[in-house]
Design a protein around this motif. Structure first.
Motif, PDB file in Angstrom:
ATOM      1  N   PRO A 138       0.848  -1.193   0.000  1.00  0.00           N
ATOM      2  CA  PRO A 138       0.000   0.000   0.000  1.00  0.00           C
ATOM      3  C   PRO A 138       0.882   1.242   0.000  1.00  0.00           C
ATOM      4  N   THR A 139       0.559   2.192  -0.846  1.00  0.00           N
ATOM      5  CA  THR A 139       1.442   3.343  -1.052  1.00  0.00           C
ATOM      6  C   THR A 139       1.785   4.061   0.242  1.00  0.00           C
ATOM      7  N   GLU A 140       0.816   4.204   1.131  1.00  0.00           N
ATOM      8  CA  GLU A 140       1.065   4.955   2.354  1.00  0.00           C
ATOM      9  C   GLU A 140       2.008   4.226   3.307  1.00  0.00           C
ATOM     10  N   ARG A 141       2.210   2.913   3.125  1.00  0.00           N
ATOM     11  CA  ARG A 141       3.122   2.137   3.976  1.00  0.00           C
ATOM     12  C   ARG A 141       4.422   1.793   3.259  1.00  0.00           C
ATOM     13  N   LEU A 142       4.620   2.344   2.101  1.00  0.00           N
ATOM     14  CA  LEU A 142       5.699   1.892   1.223  1.00  0.00           C
ATOM     15  C   LEU A 142       7.077   2.001   1.875  1.00  0.00           C
ATOM     16  N   TYR A 143       7.319   3.071   2.625  1.00  0.00           N
ATOM     17  CA  TYR A 143       8.666   3.278   3.163  1.00  0.00           C
ATOM     18  C   TYR A 143       8.819   2.794   4.599  1.00  0.00           C
ATOM     19  N   ASP A 144       7.735   2.411   5.243  1.00  0.00           N
ATOM     20  CA  ASP A 144       7.801   1.981   6.645  1.00  0.00           C
ATOM     21  C   ASP A 144       8.734   0.788   6.832  1.00  0.00           C
ATOM     22  N   LEU A 145       8.721  -0.111   5.858  1.00  0.00           N
ATOM     23  CA  LEU A 145       9.563  -1.300   5.974  1.00  0.00           C
ATOM     24  C   LEU A 145      11.043  -0.939   5.958  1.00  0.00           C
ATOM     25  N   VAL A 146      11.417   0.049   5.176  1.00  0.00           N
ATOM     26  CA  VAL A 146      12.820   0.481   5.128  1.00  0.00           C
ATOM     27  C   VAL A 146      13.259   0.979   6.501  1.00  0.00           C
ATOM     28  N   SER A 147      12.435   1.803   7.110  1.00  0.00           N
ATOM     29  CA  SER A 147      12.759   2.337   8.437  1.00  0.00           C
ATOM     30  C   SER A 147      12.832   1.216   9.473  1.00  0.00           C
ATOM     31  N   ASP A 148      11.895   0.277   9.397  1.00  0.00           N
ATOM     32  CA  ASP A 148      11.904  -0.845  10.329  1.00  0.00           C
ATOM     33  C   ASP A 148      13.182  -1.661  10.210  1.00  0.00           C
ATOM     34  N   LEU A 149      13.615  -1.916   8.979  1.00  0.00           N
ATOM     35  CA  LEU A 149      14.804  -2.739   8.766  1.00  0.00           C
ATOM     36  C   LEU A 149      16.078  -2.040   9.228  1.00  0.00           C
ATOM     37  N   ARG A 150      16.145  -0.746   9.049  1.00  0.00           N
ATOM     38  CA  ARG A 150      17.337  -0.035   9.526  1.00  0.00           C
ATOM     39  C   ARG A 150      17.496  -0.206  11.034  1.00  0.00           C
ATOM     40  N   ALA A 151      16.382  -0.119  11.738  1.00  0.00           N
ATOM     41  CA  ALA A 151      16.435  -0.305  13.187  1.00  0.00           C
ATOM     42  C   ALA A 151      16.726  -1.757  13.546  1.00  0.00           C
ATOM     43  N   GLY A 181       4.281   5.512  -8.115  1.00  0.00           N
ATOM     44  CA  GLY A 181       3.002   5.526  -8.803  1.00  0.00           C
ATOM     45  C   GLY A 181       2.379   4.161  -8.950  1.00  0.00           C
ATOM     46  N   ASP A 182       3.195   3.105  -8.834  1.00  0.00           N
ATOM     47  CA  ASP A 182       2.695   1.731  -8.957  1.00  0.00           C
ATOM     48  C   ASP A 182       2.652   1.019  -7.613  1.00  0.00           C
ATOM     49  N   GLY A 183       3.037   1.708  -6.523  1.00  0.00           N
ATOM     50  CA  GLY A 183       3.104   1.046  -5.230  1.00  0.00           C
ATOM     51  C   GLY A 183       4.201   0.010  -5.153  1.00  0.00           C
ATOM     52  N   ASN A 184       5.299   0.231  -5.880  1.00  0.00           N
ATOM     53  CA  ASN A 184       6.374  -0.748  -6.012  1.00  0.00           C
ATOM     54  C   ASN A 184       7.640  -0.248  -5.309  1.00  0.00           C
ATOM     55  N   LEU A 185       8.009  -0.933  -4.227  1.00  0.00           N
ATOM     56  CA  LEU A 185       9.215  -0.598  -3.478  1.00  0.00           C
ATOM     57  C   LEU A 185      10.354  -1.536  -3.850  1.00  0.00           C
ATOM     58  N   HIS A 186      11.512  -0.965  -4.188  1.00  0.00           N
ATOM     59  CA  HIS A 186      12.741  -1.733  -4.333  1.00  0.00           C
ATOM     60  C   HIS A 186      13.531  -1.540  -3.040  1.00  0.00           C
ATOM     61  N   LEU A 187      13.495  -2.554  -2.210  1.00  0.00           N
ATOM     62  CA  LEU A 187      14.207  -2.545  -0.929  1.00  0.00           C
ATOM     63  C   LEU A 187      15.519  -3.293  -1.114  1.00  0.00           C
ATOM     64  N   ASN A 188      16.618  -2.635  -0.811  1.00  0.00           N
ATOM     65  CA  ASN A 188      17.934  -3.246  -0.997  1.00  0.00           C
ATOM     66  C   ASN A 188      18.775  -3.089   0.260  1.00  0.00           C
ATOM     67  N   VAL A 189      19.464  -4.164   0.621  1.00  0.00           N
ATOM     68  CA  VAL A 189      20.361  -4.171   1.763  1.00  0.00           C
ATOM     69  C   VAL A 189      21.731  -4.630   1.269  1.00  0.00           C
ATOM     70  N   THR A 190      22.781  -3.921   1.639  1.00  0.00           N
ATOM     71  CA  THR A 190      24.123  -4.329   1.226  1.00  0.00           C
ATOM     72  C   THR A 190      24.975  -4.676   2.440  1.00  0.00           C
ATOM     73  N   SER A 191      25.904  -5.611   2.221  1.00  0.00           N
ATOM     74  CA  SER A 191      26.896  -5.978   3.230  1.00  0.00           C
ATOM     75  C   SER A 191      28.209  -6.254   2.509  1.00  0.00           C
ATOM     76  N   GLU A 192      29.285  -6.355   3.269  1.00  0.00           N
ATOM     77  CA  GLU A 192      30.593  -6.564   2.638  1.00  0.00           C
ATOM     78  C   GLU A 192      30.629  -7.869   1.857  1.00  0.00           C
ATOM     79  N   ALA A 193      29.992  -8.906   2.399  1.00  0.00           N
ATOM     80  CA  ALA A 193      29.943 -10.211   1.744  1.00  0.00           C
ATOM     81  C   ALA A 193      28.657 -10.907   2.181  1.00  0.00           C
TER      82      ALA A 193
END
Length: 577
Positions: free
Chosen positions: A463-476, A492-504
């Motif tokens: 849902p568009t209004e919750r789109l970024y909440d997951l990013v904030s949750d994961l950072r914590a 506009g499509d309600g499509n989140l690309h969530l990406n997490v990086t680590s050294e390996a």
């Protein structure tokens, strides 16, 4: 009488290149003196001063199609000599010196090889008869086709086949069906979920040489072409004739239209033109060697089941797409791109609502990215931000038929966004060079992420209004385990690309990510794959988005169309006991 209008430059709308210089002003604005304070109205949506660059950010445009390097750089060389011994799977690799070797998929993931046959010298001889000069066994050539472009999964296929015609594909698949040989269809190998490379030693069936335009109707805008046509080349072909492709991707310089259809790719024009389920008119598909010719160019055909829909998004597991008929819309005569800074995600959402209301039919893209995305593209790719530092950035594109009409609507939209505080900084481009430079900031995020370390990618519909909440949750949740946790995508499509990086690659980090991300998405009644597909990496999480009844029906369709399971095995559907 002195005019109440005064020309002034707005400092917040200068173009900053992040290299110690202010290069040019992107706008001039008119201020009306009055009790209400300055009234900001764009005079015209053009660049009003010439470049004076010492370090020009537009120079990076040439890299826009970041996947433009061939995934099979030596395919024009002849195939290797026939071996007298079976081609068994080994861990050897021809990874370029200095690059870390990608761990074999079978070693990193809990997956068991199914009882398919192993390619023999007799099989190679049969393939040579079908494809004279089109059988590749050179390990150095095969390396690029065995590894996904993200360098996260690696198969160990010893054979790559390069047909040119549907008839050759039919003969290959008929032979493989008879001999129980598993086949991995492959287009441009730009997928994000490991769906385009082998898991074990599957034969790679490349559509690279199936790159012919069959026909184009300049009245209806219907394009018919082979599956191996590169999207960017098709875009150039139809644009020369006054049309555009209905989809556009960051990987357009390498991805094939057949792969786009097989994965139901979404991309940057989804908001305007919709999904491939609507724009694809017909397909030619092969499974066991039988040619299913549904390559119609009709907009309306209400006769029986719409079979092509089964194969759009099937990721090569139900059949190999060999030709596509697709509807191309007319090329817009006027295109504007605004790149804006927003103080928060709430303002990103409100700016979108305002854009839909004020821009209406000319709104063709609305993309967002967070501050960490901007850091990645500026740090790893040396791109320069055209606006001052902001928590979020928005790219708005308009496409229409009348420049004056579109400019007026965009002016009204930007005036409201600026005066209400939804936008704190911005720049606008109308010429192709600068349009592409602005788009590069958004399109090349994935490339920048790949240079930051190992990438855990999630492509979610929420849902568009919750789109970024997951990013904030994961950072914590992840804390210092992750180098970066970023969010961007097609708002506009309600499509989140969530990406997490680590050294390996880190099993403990993966355990903190999964199934947490999928459970979080399921609670919002979202989708675990918005546009990337499931491939190998996401096949086990389909149940978070589909009920058991839907899974059973999918498995029944797979058994019906591919009874031996030789087509892209280990992909899309969950493993069965």
């Amino acid at each position: 009488m002195v005019s109440p209008w005064k020309t002034a430059s707005v400092p917040g709308l200068q173009l900053g290149l992040g290299c110690g210089f202010w290069i040019c002003r992107s706008y001039r604005f008119l201020f009306r003196a009055g009790a209400m304070g300055p009234h900001v109205v764009p005079r015209q949506l053009v660049w009003l001063s010439r470049w004076q660059a010492v370090c020009a950010w537009g120079a990076s445009v040439q890299h826009r199609t970041w996947a433009g390097v061939s995934r099979i750089p030596s395919l024009l060389s002849s195939g290797g000599a026939l071996s007298s011994s079976p081609l068994v799977c080994r861990s050897s690799s021809s990874t370029p010196p200095g690059a870390p070797e990608v761990v074999l998929t079978q070693q990193r993931y809990p997956v068991t090889r199914l009882p398919f046959s192993v390619v023999s010298s007799e099989d190679l001889a049969a393939f040579e008869r079908i494809l004279p000069g089109g059988v590749v066994t050179d390990p150095e050539v095969l390396e690029a086709s065995n590894v996904d472009w993200l360098r996260t999964v690696r198969g160990c296929s010893k054979v790559l086949l390069r047909p040119r015609t549907s008839q050759e594909v039919a003969r290959i698949l008929r032979y493989c069906h008879e001999k129980n040989l598993a086949v991995n269809p492959q287009g441009g190998n730009t997928g994000m979920v490991g769906g385009s490379v082998p898991v074990f030693d599957e034969i790679i069936l490349s559509t690279t040489l199936m790159n012919r335009v069959i026909s184009f109707n300049s009245v209806s805008g219907t394009l018919v072409c082979q599956a191996g046509c590169v999207l960017e080349e098709l875009s150039r072909y139809v644009e020369e004739r006054g049309f555009v492709m209905p989809l556009d991707l960051g990987a357009k310089g390498s991805c094939h239209i057949g792969g786009n259809v097989a994965t139901n790719a979404g991309g940057l024009r989804f908001l305007r033109y919709g999904s491939l389920h609507g724009t694809v008119l017909g397909l030619e598909v092969l499974a066991d060697g039988t040619v299913l010719d549904c390559l119609t160019s009709l907009r309306k055909d209400n006769t029986g089941y719409d079979l092509k829909q089964l194969f759009i998004g099937s990721e090569g597991t139900l059949g190999v797409i060999t030709a596509v008929s697709i509807q191309c819309p007319p090329k817009p005569r006027a295109v504007n791109v605004a790149f804006l800074g927003c103080p928060g995600f709430a303002e990103v959402l409100q700016t979108f609502s305002s854009g839909k209301e004020l821009l209406g039919e000319i709104l063709s893209a609305y993309e967002f990215m967070d501050a960490e995305c901007m850091w990645l593209v500026t740090h790893h790719l040396r791109l320069a931000s055209p606006v001052q530092e902001s928590p979020f950035y928005v790219l708005v594109e308009t496409s229409g038929s009348r420049a004056g009409h579109d400019s007026e609507k965009l002016s009204d939209f930007l005036e409201q966004a600026l005066s209400s505080g939804l936008v704190t900084d911005g720049t606008v481009a109308t010429d192709q060079t600068r349009l592409k430079a602005l788009w590069a900031l958004r399109e090349r995020i994935s490339e920048a992420l790949s240079r930051d370390g190992y990438v855990y990618k999630y492509d979610l519909s929420l849902p568009t209004e919750r789109l970024y909440d997951l990013v904030s949750d994961l950072r914590a949740r992840l804390g210092s385990q992750a180098k970066h946790v970023v969010g961007y995508g097609h708002l506009g499509d309600g499509n989140l690309h969530l990406n997490v990086t680590s050294e390996a690659f880190s099993p403990s980090l993966l355990a903190d990510l999964e199934p947490y991300v999928y459970e979080w998405t399921a609670r919002q009644r979202g989708s675990v794959s918005a546009e990337h597909g499931l491939g190998f990496k996401k096949r086990g999480v389909l149940s978070y988005s589909k009920p058991p009844e839907a899974l059973r029906l999918m498995q029944q369709l797979k058994a019906l169309l591919d009874p031996k399971g030789i087509l892209n095995p280990y992909k899309t559907l969950p493993a069965q006991a």
